[in-house]
Design a protein around this motif. Sequence first.
Motif, PDB file in Angstrom:
ATOM      1  N   SER A  27       0.819  -1.209   0.000  1.00  0.00           N
ATOM      2  CA  SER A  27       0.000   0.000   0.000  1.00  0.00           C
ATOM      3  C   SER A  27       0.855   1.262   0.000  1.00  0.00           C
ATOM      4  CB  SER A  27      -0.948   0.007   1.207  1.00  0.00           C
ATOM      5  OG  SER A  27      -0.263   0.291   2.414  1.00  0.00           O
ATOM      6  N   THR A  28       2.004   1.202   0.647  1.00  0.00           N
ATOM      7  CA  THR A  28       2.911   2.354   0.663  1.00  0.00           C
ATOM      8  C   THR A  28       3.418   2.659  -0.747  1.00  0.00           C
ATOM      9  OG1 THR A  28       3.597   1.895   2.932  1.00  0.00           O
ATOM     10  CG2 THR A  28       5.063   3.275   1.610  1.00  0.00           C
ATOM     11  N   GLY A  29       3.796   1.603  -1.468  1.00  0.00           N
ATOM     12  CA  GLY A  29       4.254   1.793  -2.842  1.00  0.00           C
ATOM     13  C   GLY A  29       3.158   2.326  -3.741  1.00  0.00           C
ATOM     14  N   LEU A  30       1.946   1.835  -3.530  1.00  0.00           N
ATOM     15  CA  LEU A  30       0.825   2.283  -4.345  1.00  0.00           C
ATOM     16  C   LEU A  30       0.503   3.751  -4.055  1.00  0.00           C
ATOM     17  CD1 LEU A  30      -0.973   0.787  -6.421  1.00  0.00           C
ATOM     18  CD2 LEU A  30      -2.704   0.593  -4.630  1.00  0.00           C
ATOM     19  N   LYS A 137     -12.578  -7.461 -12.639  1.00  0.00           N
ATOM     20  CA  LYS A 137     -13.338  -7.115 -11.433  1.00  0.00           C
ATOM     21  C   LYS A 137     -12.586  -7.584 -10.186  1.00  0.00           C
ATOM     22  CE  LYS A 137     -17.477  -8.469  -8.843  1.00  0.00           C
ATOM     23  NZ  LYS A 137     -18.755  -9.233  -8.872  1.00  0.00           N
ATOM     24  N   GLU A 138     -12.132  -8.828 -10.207  1.00  0.00           N
ATOM     25  CA  GLU A 138     -11.456  -9.390  -9.034  1.00  0.00           C
ATOM     26  C   GLU A 138     -10.172  -8.617  -8.726  1.00  0.00           C
ATOM     27  OE1 GLU A 138      -9.624 -13.645  -7.377  1.00  0.00           O
ATOM     28  OE2 GLU A 138     -10.664 -13.571  -9.329  1.00  0.00           O
ATOM     29  N   LEU A 139      -9.411  -8.291  -9.761  1.00  0.00           N
ATOM     30  CA  LEU A 139      -8.183  -7.532  -9.537  1.00  0.00           C
ATOM     31  C   LEU A 139      -8.496  -6.127  -9.019  1.00  0.00           C
ATOM     32  CD1 LEU A 139      -5.142  -7.158  -9.695  1.00  0.00           C
ATOM     33  CD2 LEU A 139      -5.392  -6.597 -12.129  1.00  0.00           C
ATOM     34  N   SER A 140      -9.521  -5.501  -9.576  1.00  0.00           N
ATOM     35  CA  SER A 140      -9.893  -4.149  -9.153  1.00  0.00           C
ATOM     36  C   SER A 140     -10.238  -4.097  -7.674  1.00  0.00           C
ATOM     37  CB  SER A 140     -11.089  -3.653  -9.971  1.00  0.00           C
ATOM     38  OG  SER A 140     -10.780  -3.586 -11.335  1.00  0.00           O
ATOM     39  N   LEU A 141     -10.975  -5.075  -7.203  1.00  0.00           N
ATOM     40  CA  LEU A 141     -11.362  -5.093  -5.795  1.00  0.00           C
ATOM     41  C   LEU A 141     -10.140  -5.233  -4.893  1.00  0.00           C
ATOM     42  CD1 LEU A 141     -14.607  -7.287  -5.960  1.00  0.00           C
ATOM     43  CD2 LEU A 141     -14.425  -4.793  -5.824  1.00  0.00           C
ATOM     44  N   ARG A 142      -9.163  -5.989  -5.351  1.00  0.00           N
ATOM     45  CA  ARG A 142      -7.922  -6.111  -4.570  1.00  0.00           C
ATOM     46  C   ARG A 142      -7.167  -4.783  -4.533  1.00  0.00           C
ATOM     47  NH1 ARG A 142      -5.541 -11.923  -4.118  1.00  0.00           N
ATOM     48  NH2 ARG A 142      -7.468 -13.141  -4.211  1.00  0.00           N
ATOM     49  N   VAL A 143      -7.116  -4.120  -5.670  1.00  0.00           N
ATOM     50  CA  VAL A 143      -6.439  -2.817  -5.719  1.00  0.00           C
ATOM     51  C   VAL A 143      -7.161  -1.811  -4.824  1.00  0.00           C
ATOM     52  CG1 VAL A 143      -5.814  -0.871  -7.201  1.00  0.00           C
ATOM     53  CG2 VAL A 143      -5.459  -3.219  -8.011  1.00  0.00           C
ATOM     54  N   LEU A 144      -8.486  -1.797  -4.865  1.00  0.00           N
ATOM     55  CA  LEU A 144      -9.249  -0.871  -4.028  1.00  0.00           C
ATOM     56  C   LEU A 144      -9.022  -1.137  -2.544  1.00  0.00           C
ATOM     57  CD1 LEU A 144     -12.600  -0.752  -6.046  1.00  0.00           C
ATOM     58  CD2 LEU A 144     -10.998   1.150  -5.728  1.00  0.00           C
ATOM     59  N   VAL A 146      -6.231  -2.358  -1.204  1.00  0.00           N
ATOM     60  CA  VAL A 146      -4.895  -1.847  -0.890  1.00  0.00           C
ATOM     61  C   VAL A 146      -4.902  -0.321  -0.841  1.00  0.00           C
ATOM     62  CG1 VAL A 146      -2.487  -1.782  -1.626  1.00  0.00           C
ATOM     63  CG2 VAL A 146      -3.791  -3.890  -1.893  1.00  0.00           C
ATOM     64  N   MET A 147      -5.682   0.302  -1.712  1.00  0.00           N
ATOM     65  CA  MET A 147      -5.780   1.762  -1.701  1.00  0.00           C
ATOM     66  C   MET A 147      -6.363   2.273  -0.386  1.00  0.00           C
ATOM     67  SD  MET A 147      -7.014   2.492  -5.621  1.00  0.00           S
ATOM     68  CE  MET A 147      -7.286   4.246  -5.329  1.00  0.00           C
ATOM     69  N   ALA A 148      -7.374   1.595   0.121  1.00  0.00           N
ATOM     70  CA  ALA A 148      -7.971   2.001   1.398  1.00  0.00           C
ATOM     71  C   ALA A 148      -6.936   1.899   2.517  1.00  0.00           C
ATOM     72  CB  ALA A 148      -9.193   1.140   1.699  1.00  0.00           C
ATOM     73  N   ILE A 149      -6.181   0.809   2.513  1.00  0.00           N
ATOM     74  CA  ILE A 149      -5.128   0.638   3.525  1.00  0.00           C
ATOM     75  C   ILE A 149      -4.098   1.754   3.404  1.00  0.00           C
ATOM     76  CG2 ILE A 149      -3.232  -0.874   4.249  1.00  0.00           C
ATOM     77  CD1 ILE A 149      -4.994  -3.255   3.345  1.00  0.00           C
ATOM     78  N   SER A 150      -3.783   2.138   2.180  1.00  0.00           N
ATOM     79  CA  SER A 150      -2.771   3.185   1.966  1.00  0.00           C
ATOM     80  C   SER A 150      -3.194   4.519   2.547  1.00  0.00           C
ATOM     81  CB  SER A 150      -2.491   3.337   0.464  1.00  0.00           C
ATOM     82  OG  SER A 150      -3.513   4.066  -0.192  1.00  0.00           O
ATOM     83  N   LEU A 151      -4.495   4.722   2.710  1.00  0.00           N
ATOM     84  CA  LEU A 151      -5.025   5.972   3.245  1.00  0.00           C
ATOM     85  C   LEU A 151      -5.359   5.875   4.737  1.00  0.00           C
ATOM     86  CD1 LEU A 151      -7.363   6.752   0.225  1.00  0.00           C
ATOM     87  CD2 LEU A 151      -5.284   8.008   0.821  1.00  0.00           C
ATOM     88  N   GLY A 152      -5.045   4.731   5.328  1.00  0.00           N
ATOM     89  CA  GLY A 152      -5.344   4.539   6.744  1.00  0.00           C
ATOM     90  C   GLY A 152      -6.818   4.342   7.030  1.00  0.00           C
ATOM     91  N   LEU A 153      -7.571   3.875   6.031  1.00  0.00           N
ATOM     92  CA  LEU A 153      -9.013   3.684   6.169  1.00  0.00           C
ATOM     93  C   LEU A 153      -9.345   2.219   6.409  1.00  0.00           C
ATOM     94  CD1 LEU A 153     -10.085   5.884   3.101  1.00  0.00           C
ATOM     95  CD2 LEU A 153     -10.065   6.578   5.522  1.00  0.00           C
ATOM     96  N   ASP A 154     -10.582   1.965   6.772  1.00  0.00           N
ATOM     97  CA  ASP A 154     -11.087   0.593   6.843  1.00  0.00           C
ATOM     98  C   ASP A 154     -10.862  -0.067   5.481  1.00  0.00           C
ATOM     99  OD1 ASP A 154     -12.720  -1.695   6.693  1.00  0.00           O
ATOM    100  OD2 ASP A 154     -14.254  -0.831   7.981  1.00  0.00           O
TER     101      ASP A 154
END
Length: 309
Positions: A27-30, A137-144, A146-154
């Motif tokens: 998530s940091t890299g993203l 779809k499956e890959l997108s959900l995984r990326v989303l 990781v993006m939430a984690i990168s922002l410190g969100l649920d």
Amino acid sequence: MEISILDFEVYELGKSHVSADKLEKLSTGLRTAFTEMGFVYLKNTGIDQEEVDKVMSISKKFFCLPEDMKRPFSRGNFSCNVNHGWVSVETESLNPRRPGDLKEAFNTTTLRMDINWPSEGVDDFRAVQSSFFLRCKELSLRVLRVMAISLGLDPEVFLNAHKYIGSENANGTTLRSLYYPQVKSVKDGQLRCGEHSDYGSITLVFQSPEGGLQVLNRNGEYISAPCIPGAVLINIADLMQRWTSDVYVSAVHRVLLPPDGDTNTRQSLAFFVQPDDEAIISCCDGSDKYSPVKSVDYLLSRFKDSYSK
């Protein structure tokens, strides 16, 4: 500055158990890539080049059919979904100030089997497009996630607004097969694809080797975004910018005309990830930097601009 390449292997499709520290590192890299450029290449996602080539091959067969064989599948002919179907050359202007784009497309926005899909000369068209839609779809959900984690969100915060991807009456996510034919004549100011930002959350892009895609960086300069075989190019779209209060900014991009004398065609696949139609997108930091907007309302307003001609 070039677009970063990030290894997604720890969370590639098929892996179900990933440690929290590995996801945090990913998530940091993203976050770095998306804040610096708004685009990133992901390698080792689980979607291989053979899958991409298969979709491009069946798509090109469709695009090479005579126009009277494609016309019955035109966008607007499907009562179940306004965006599903074929878009002819110059029908769409992603930069409304320019002439129509020199490209055609087939939008897979519904996976319904009971509608009229191309079949003559393109056996398995529906099956190939639908299968790849679900992989994206499956890959997108995984990326989303990781993006939430990168922002410190649920980790579920973005996923909760993308529950109905693949359901045409509740979500506008679209797999778009794009074909850029040989350029024979050009109107003043015309491009293969005009400058624009995408509309939804994120976009997954797969390209053929022919170049042309350019991305506007933070310094206001266009840089090339070439095909990297086996990698997927991912960019931030407008609603994600609003959602994150400009932490992640939707990057403008375009596809240039080929050099003089270059008669090559070009292909790409774009998976436009859209939040559920009824999702209300408001700033996740609690600010009022952007007014809340309903996902489907924003999408339809952008369609109106692109197809106004």
